[in-house]
Design an enzyme around this catalytic site. Structure first.
Site, mmCIF file in Angstrom:
data_model
loop_
_atom_site.group_PDB
_atom_site.id
_atom_site.type_symbol
_atom_site.label_atom_id
_atom_site.label_comp_id
_atom_site.label_asym_id
_atom_site.label_seq_id
_atom_site.Cartn_x
_atom_site.Cartn_y
_atom_site.Cartn_z
ATOM 1 C CE LYS A 42 -4.149 -1.645 0.616
ATOM 2 N NZ LYS A 42 -5.338 -2.123 1.750
ATOM 3 N NE ARG A 100 -7.155 -8.661 -0.030
ATOM 4 C CZ ARG A 100 -6.609 -7.937 -1.214
ATOM 5 N NH1 ARG A 100 -5.638 -6.882 -0.818
ATOM 6 N NH2 ARG A 100 -7.076 -7.818 -2.344
#
Ligand code: 9MG
Length: 268
Positions: free
Chosen positions: A211, A246
């Site tokens: 991210k 994740r």
């Protein structure tokens, strides 16, 4: 809930994720990638046909189905871990579950029209993620008075909405949605206070892999330079109580978690 964090491997089937050699090659590459992630230690494979990156374009229901169904059908029964479908569209949820998916991972937390009722009728587990705004606009100016409190209020509201249609807490995983309508300070506050979300008594998922917050913490590193930062953030999430991590880089995340667990539980 497992007694140690498990890994959800990310399988994005979008035109920019795999080779542009046509739908068959796109599907075959995705299937191979999923099998590799299982061999590397993924406990769940999360399959998505629509990018949720900031500013990503909408994808039609038909395109999303054409991307994900062949892969779910090929994997179902051939891998020994559950498949989750990353979608917010009720029809995609239904067709994916009919093809073998057993978890719905919805970044809109079942707020699309008909999604709550569809998930209830399918009777599968659901992952409900917090997002402020929508993927098109969410990073423009995210604002909170108290991000942890506001995410908690959101979770309480969604759990109640689920209860009304018969989705029980034991079928629910909650996810604070790192990077979804949050700036760096919001993301860090959520990560540091992750354990607080256990007050709902359900599993907590943390999706930090690759991210932009990882890039920002590394002085604006590009996506392909964020693996070690992502694994480090995954360990912090695990240490703060994440039940599911994740991750794109399954082998590296597995090794890191294994070392962390073995040191934590080490007895001479
Ligand atoms: C689909 N997707 C992209 N990022 C995600 C995250 O952080 N959590 C969940 N549950 N899904 C995500």
């Amino acid at each position: 809930m497992a007694d140690h964090p498990i890994i959800m491997g990310v399988l994005n089937i979008t035109p920019d994720s795999f080779s542009d050699g046509g739908r068959f090659f796109e599907s075959q590459n995705a299937i191979d990638q999923a099998i590799l992630m299982v061999e590397q230690g993924a406990d769940i494979i999360d399959i998505g046909g629509e990018s949720t990156r900031p500013g990503a374009p909408d994808v039609s229901e038909e395109d999303e189905l054409n991307r994900v169904l062949p892969v779910i059908e090929a994997l179902s029964g051939n891998i020994n871990v559950p498949i989750s479908i990353d979608t917010s569209k009720p029809v995609v949820m239904k067709r994916a579950v009919e093809s073998g998916a057993s978890i719905i991972n919805d970044v809109f937390a079942l707020r699309s029209d008909g999604a709550l009722e569809m998930a209830a009728s399918l009777g599968v587990d659901v992952c409900l993620m917090h997002m402020q705004g929508n993927p098109r606009t969410m990073q423009q100016n995210p604002r909170y008075d108290d991000v942890v409190l506001e995410v908690k209020d959101f979770f309480a509201e969604r759990i109640e909405a689920c209860a009304k249609v018969g989705i029980k807490p034991e079928s629910i995983t909650l996810d604070p949605g790192f990077g979804f309508g949050k700036n760096l300070a919001h993301n860090v506050a959520l990560l540091k206070n992750l354990s607080e979300f256990h007050e709902f008594g359900v599993s907590i998922l943390a999706g930090l892999s690759r991210k932009s917050m990882i890039g920002a913490l590394l002085g604006d590193k590009e996506v392909d330079e964020r693996m070690i930062g992502s694994v480090t953030a995954a360990l912090i999430a695990a240490d703060n109580g994440a039940d599911i991590i994740r991750a794109h880089d399954v082998a590296e995340t597995r090794d890191a978690l294994r070392v962390w667990e073995r040191i934590k539980n080490f007895r001479e």
